[in-house]
Scaffold this motif. Structure first.
Motif, mmCIF file in Angstrom:
data_model
loop_
_atom_site.group_PDB
_atom_site.id
_atom_site.type_symbol
_atom_site.label_atom_id
_atom_site.label_comp_id
_atom_site.label_asym_id
_atom_site.label_seq_id
_atom_site.Cartn_x
_atom_site.Cartn_y
_atom_site.Cartn_z
ATOM 1 N N MET A 30 -8.790 -5.964 -5.191
ATOM 2 C CA MET A 30 -10.065 -6.511 -5.297
ATOM 3 C C MET A 30 -10.540 -7.121 -4.113
ATOM 4 N N PRO A 31 -12.461 -6.841 -3.789
ATOM 5 C CA PRO A 31 -13.273 -8.164 -2.839
ATOM 6 C C PRO A 31 -12.848 -9.005 -3.058
ATOM 7 N N GLY A 32 -12.146 -9.255 -1.279
ATOM 8 C CA GLY A 32 -11.851 -10.566 -1.174
ATOM 9 C C GLY A 32 -10.845 -10.468 -0.541
ATOM 10 N N ALA A 36 -3.860 -6.027 -3.624
ATOM 11 C CA ALA A 36 -5.018 -5.956 -4.764
ATOM 12 C C ALA A 36 -3.559 -5.908 -5.881
ATOM 13 N N PRO A 37 -4.252 -7.565 -6.976
ATOM 14 C CA PRO A 37 -2.866 -8.090 -7.332
ATOM 15 C C PRO A 37 -2.089 -6.871 -8.799
ATOM 16 N N VAL A 38 -1.790 -6.908 -9.266
ATOM 17 C CA VAL A 38 -0.677 -5.681 -10.002
ATOM 18 C C VAL A 38 0.019 -6.890 -10.739
ATOM 19 N N GLU A 39 0.785 -6.281 -12.091
ATOM 20 C CA GLU A 39 1.447 -6.900 -13.457
ATOM 21 C C GLU A 39 2.524 -5.516 -12.772
ATOM 22 N N PHE A 40 3.780 -6.979 -13.046
ATOM 23 C CA PHE A 40 5.236 -5.809 -13.502
ATOM 24 C C PHE A 40 5.423 -6.175 -14.832
ATOM 25 N N ASP A 41 5.981 -4.918 -15.768
ATOM 26 C CA ASP A 41 7.207 -4.918 -17.022
ATOM 27 C C ASP A 41 8.214 -5.211 -16.908
ATOM 28 N N ALA A 42 9.419 -5.832 -17.697
ATOM 29 C CA ALA A 42 10.877 -5.485 -17.617
ATOM 30 C C ALA A 42 11.149 -5.388 -15.895
#
Length: 83
Positions: A30-32, A36-42
């Motif tokens: 993502m600019p700025g 890169a943000p991510v989401e994790f499951d379990a």
């Protein structure tokens, strides 16, 4: 995790094992933002004492994906809720 570019890699990163049947594709940066943000499951976190006698942990996840978009309230709905 830390976005400070002056820190050493070991001071600002976390290794995560992804137990998915196929290798997930990380989302675009993502600019700025420094990463890169991510989401994790379990998520599974297992603490242990490493070879140096220090507390450490193993982090495992079932899946990784980009952040979910949250719905923004519409102007009409926001006006009704305020009344």
């Amino acid at each position: 995790m830390d976005g400070d570019p002056t820190l050493k890699s070991a001071q600002k990163t976390v290794a995560v094992k992804i137990l998915a049947p196929v290798q997930p594709v990380p989302p675009s940066p993502m600019p700025g933002l420094p990463f890169a943000p991510v989401e994790f499951d379990a998520i599974s976190v297992t603490p242990y004492v490493n070879g140096n006698g220090r507390l450490a942990c193993s982090i495992k996840v079932r899946d990784m994906h980009g952040p979910r978009q949250t719905a923004q309230p519409t102007q009409a709905k926001a006006g009704k809720d305020a009344a």
